[in-house]
Design a protein around this motif. Structure first.
Motif, PDB file in Angstrom:
ATOM      1  N   ALA A  24       4.975  -5.324  -1.251  1.00  0.00           N
ATOM      2  CA  ALA A  24       4.174  -4.224  -0.982  1.00  0.00           C
ATOM      3  C   ALA A  24       5.234  -2.821  -0.875  1.00  0.00           C
ATOM      4  CB  ALA A  24       3.585  -4.452   0.902  1.00  0.00           C
ATOM      5  N   ILE A  25       4.531  -1.815  -1.594  1.00  0.00           N
ATOM      6  CA  ILE A  25       5.110  -1.126  -2.649  1.00  0.00           C
ATOM      7  C   ILE A  25       3.712   0.452  -2.497  1.00  0.00           C
ATOM      8  CG2 ILE A  25       5.391   0.051  -4.242  1.00  0.00           C
ATOM      9  CD1 ILE A  25       6.920  -2.057  -5.582  1.00  0.00           C
ATOM     10  N   GLY A  26       4.075   1.330  -1.321  1.00  0.00           N
ATOM     11  CA  GLY A  26       2.588   2.411  -1.185  1.00  0.00           C
ATOM     12  C   GLY A  26       3.113   3.444  -2.527  1.00  0.00           C
ATOM     13  N   MET A  27       1.633   3.171  -2.913  1.00  0.00           N
ATOM     14  CA  MET A  27       1.843   4.693  -3.531  1.00  0.00           C
ATOM     15  C   MET A  27      -0.183   5.475  -3.655  1.00  0.00           C
ATOM     16  SD  MET A  27       0.585   3.661  -7.026  1.00  0.00           S
ATOM     17  CE  MET A  27       2.695   2.650  -7.787  1.00  0.00           C
ATOM     18  N   PRO A  30      -0.636   7.989  -8.771  1.00  0.00           N
ATOM     19  CA  PRO A  30      -0.798   6.736 -10.065  1.00  0.00           C
ATOM     20  C   PRO A  30      -0.185   6.458 -10.833  1.00  0.00           C
ATOM     21  CG  PRO A  30      -2.734   7.891  -9.660  1.00  0.00           C
ATOM     22  CD  PRO A  30      -1.098   8.897  -8.033  1.00  0.00           C
ATOM     23  N   ARG A  31       0.891   7.990 -11.619  1.00  0.00           N
ATOM     24  CA  ARG A  31       1.392   7.943 -12.642  1.00  0.00           C
ATOM     25  C   ARG A  31       2.649   7.142 -12.284  1.00  0.00           C
ATOM     26  NH1 ARG A  31       1.804  14.577 -12.774  1.00  0.00           N
ATOM     27  NH2 ARG A  31       2.759  13.356 -10.194  1.00  0.00           N
ATOM     28  N   ILE A  32       3.228   6.629 -11.912  1.00  0.00           N
ATOM     29  CA  ILE A  32       4.679   5.357 -11.892  1.00  0.00           C
ATOM     30  C   ILE A  32       4.038   4.136 -11.399  1.00  0.00           C
ATOM     31  CG2 ILE A  32       6.390   7.337 -10.154  1.00  0.00           C
ATOM     32  CD1 ILE A  32       5.749   4.907  -8.641  1.00  0.00           C
ATOM     33  N   ILE A  33       2.655   3.842 -11.477  1.00  0.00           N
ATOM     34  CA  ILE A  33       1.876   2.194 -11.044  1.00  0.00           C
ATOM     35  C   ILE A  33       2.416   2.163 -13.176  1.00  0.00           C
ATOM     36  CG2 ILE A  33       0.062   2.573 -12.545  1.00  0.00           C
ATOM     37  CD1 ILE A  33      -0.798   0.285 -10.517  1.00  0.00           C
ATOM     38  N   GLN A  34       3.373   2.234 -14.081  1.00  0.00           N
ATOM     39  CA  GLN A  34       3.472   1.250 -15.371  1.00  0.00           C
ATOM     40  C   GLN A  34       5.283   1.042 -14.974  1.00  0.00           C
ATOM     41  OE1 GLN A  34       1.594   0.147 -17.370  1.00  0.00           O
ATOM     42  NE2 GLN A  34      -0.674   1.435 -16.591  1.00  0.00           N
ATOM     43  N   GLU A  35       5.449   1.935 -13.866  1.00  0.00           N
ATOM     44  CA  GLU A  35       7.469   1.607 -14.220  1.00  0.00           C
ATOM     45  C   GLU A  35       7.351   0.355 -13.151  1.00  0.00           C
ATOM     46  OE1 GLU A  35       9.034   5.479 -12.932  1.00  0.00           O
ATOM     47  OE2 GLU A  35       8.350   6.530 -14.057  1.00  0.00           O
ATOM     48  N   LEU A  36       6.431  -0.310 -12.897  1.00  0.00           N
ATOM     49  CA  LEU A  36       6.437  -1.107 -11.680  1.00  0.00           C
ATOM     50  C   LEU A  36       6.240  -2.305 -13.294  1.00  0.00           C
ATOM     51  CD1 LEU A  36       4.322  -0.357  -8.559  1.00  0.00           C
ATOM     52  CD2 LEU A  36       6.809  -0.007  -8.668  1.00  0.00           C
ATOM     53  N   THR A  37       6.085  -2.684 -14.258  1.00  0.00           N
ATOM     54  CA  THR A  37       5.844  -3.714 -14.520  1.00  0.00           C
ATOM     55  C   THR A  37       6.894  -4.147 -14.944  1.00  0.00           C
ATOM     56  OG1 THR A  37       5.719  -2.200 -16.721  1.00  0.00           O
ATOM     57  CG2 THR A  37       3.607  -2.700 -15.704  1.00  0.00           C
ATOM     58  N   GLU A  68       0.390   3.655   4.781  1.00  0.00           N
ATOM     59  CA  GLU A  68       1.876   3.857   5.630  1.00  0.00           C
ATOM     60  C   GLU A  68       1.496   2.925   7.242  1.00  0.00           C
ATOM     61  OE1 GLU A  68      -0.284   6.586   6.214  1.00  0.00           O
ATOM     62  OE2 GLU A  68       0.942   8.381   4.421  1.00  0.00           O
ATOM     63  N   ARG A  69       0.612   3.130   7.292  1.00  0.00           N
ATOM     64  CA  ARG A  69       0.553   2.239   8.757  1.00  0.00           C
ATOM     65  C   ARG A  69       0.434   0.972   8.265  1.00  0.00           C
ATOM     66  NH1 ARG A  69      -0.718   2.695  13.599  1.00  0.00           N
ATOM     67  NH2 ARG A  69      -1.014   5.122  13.910  1.00  0.00           N
ATOM     68  N   GLU A  70      -0.669   0.431   7.385  1.00  0.00           N
ATOM     69  CA  GLU A  70      -1.266  -1.191   6.631  1.00  0.00           C
ATOM     70  C   GLU A  70      -0.227  -1.489   6.252  1.00  0.00           C
ATOM     71  OE1 GLU A  70      -3.392  -3.503   6.162  1.00  0.00           O
ATOM     72  OE2 GLU A  70      -4.048  -1.645   6.772  1.00  0.00           O
ATOM     73  N   GLY A  86       7.271   3.921  -1.459  1.00  0.00           N
ATOM     74  CA  GLY A  86       7.298   4.647  -2.334  1.00  0.00           C
ATOM     75  C   GLY A  86       7.055   5.674  -2.847  1.00  0.00           C
ATOM     76  N   THR A  87       5.841   6.346  -2.836  1.00  0.00           N
ATOM     77  CA  THR A  87       5.247   7.553  -2.705  1.00  0.00           C
ATOM     78  C   THR A  87       4.793   8.115  -1.523  1.00  0.00           C
ATOM     79  OG1 THR A  87       3.533   7.379  -4.614  1.00  0.00           O
ATOM     80  CG2 THR A  87       5.673   7.332  -5.863  1.00  0.00           C
ATOM     81  N   LEU A  88       4.608   6.810  -0.981  1.00  0.00           N
ATOM     82  CA  LEU A  88       4.187   8.045   0.449  1.00  0.00           C
ATOM     83  C   LEU A  88       4.533   8.678   1.186  1.00  0.00           C
ATOM     84  CD1 LEU A  88       2.362   4.522   1.547  1.00  0.00           C
ATOM     85  CD2 LEU A  88       0.750   6.276   0.504  1.00  0.00           C
ATOM     86  N   PRO A  89       3.997   9.661   1.183  1.00  0.00           N
ATOM     87  CA  PRO A  89       4.699  10.774   2.147  1.00  0.00           C
ATOM     88  C   PRO A  89       5.347  10.255   3.242  1.00  0.00           C
ATOM     89  CG  PRO A  89       2.494  11.137   3.349  1.00  0.00           C
ATOM     90  CD  PRO A  89       2.758   9.898   1.716  1.00  0.00           C
ATOM     91  N   ALA A  90       6.957  10.859   3.548  1.00  0.00           N
ATOM     92  CA  ALA A  90       7.673  10.043   4.978  1.00  0.00           C
ATOM     93  C   ALA A  90       7.188  10.490   6.027  1.00  0.00           C
ATOM     94  CB  ALA A  90       9.320  10.898   4.381  1.00  0.00           C
ATOM     95  N   SER A  91       6.761  11.977   6.261  1.00  0.00           N
ATOM     96  CA  SER A  91       6.356  12.341   7.153  1.00  0.00           C
ATOM     97  C   SER A  91       5.234  11.614   7.999  1.00  0.00           C
ATOM     98  CB  SER A  91       5.679  13.540   7.080  1.00  0.00           C
ATOM     99  OG  SER A  91       4.870  13.434   6.169  1.00  0.00           O
TER     100      SER A  91
END
Length: 92
Positions: A24-27, A30-37, A68-70, A86-91
């Motif tokens: 599972a990757i937090g996002m 969405p601009r980075i989704i293509q990099e995950l391919t 984040e909880r999910e 991923g790109t979810l906030p760390a706080s």
């Protein structure tokens, strides 16, 4: 841990992930989704986001009020083998 292959991150991942691994990757961006391919060839990816994400990449996308909880809940329930903020906030 030293990689025997090309020496890049993809070689290390390929050599150490079990087959059929689900990550599972937090996002939030969405601009980075293509990099995950590139990663998709090593694992089944589940994108977890707090907002709708449109993608042609074909990833499974889960929308949650608390992504984040999910991520943690998916891992704790054993529904995924690993989780990446991923790109979810760390706080949160």
């Amino acid at each position: 841990m030293k990689s025997k292959g090309r020496g890049d991150i993809f070689s290390m991942v390929e050599e150490n992930l079990p087959p059929e691994c689900r990550i599972a990757i937090g996002m939030s961006d969405p601009r980075i989704i293509q990099e995950l391919t590139e990663v998709e060839r090593f694992a089944d990816l589940l994108i977890v986001s707090g907002a709708e994400i449109e993608s042609d990449a074909g990833f499974e996308i889960m929308i949650s009020d608390e992504p984040e909880r999910e991520l943690v809940d998916l891992l704790m329930r054993g529904e995924v083998d690993g989780a990446v903020r991923g790109t979810l906030p760390a706080s949160k």
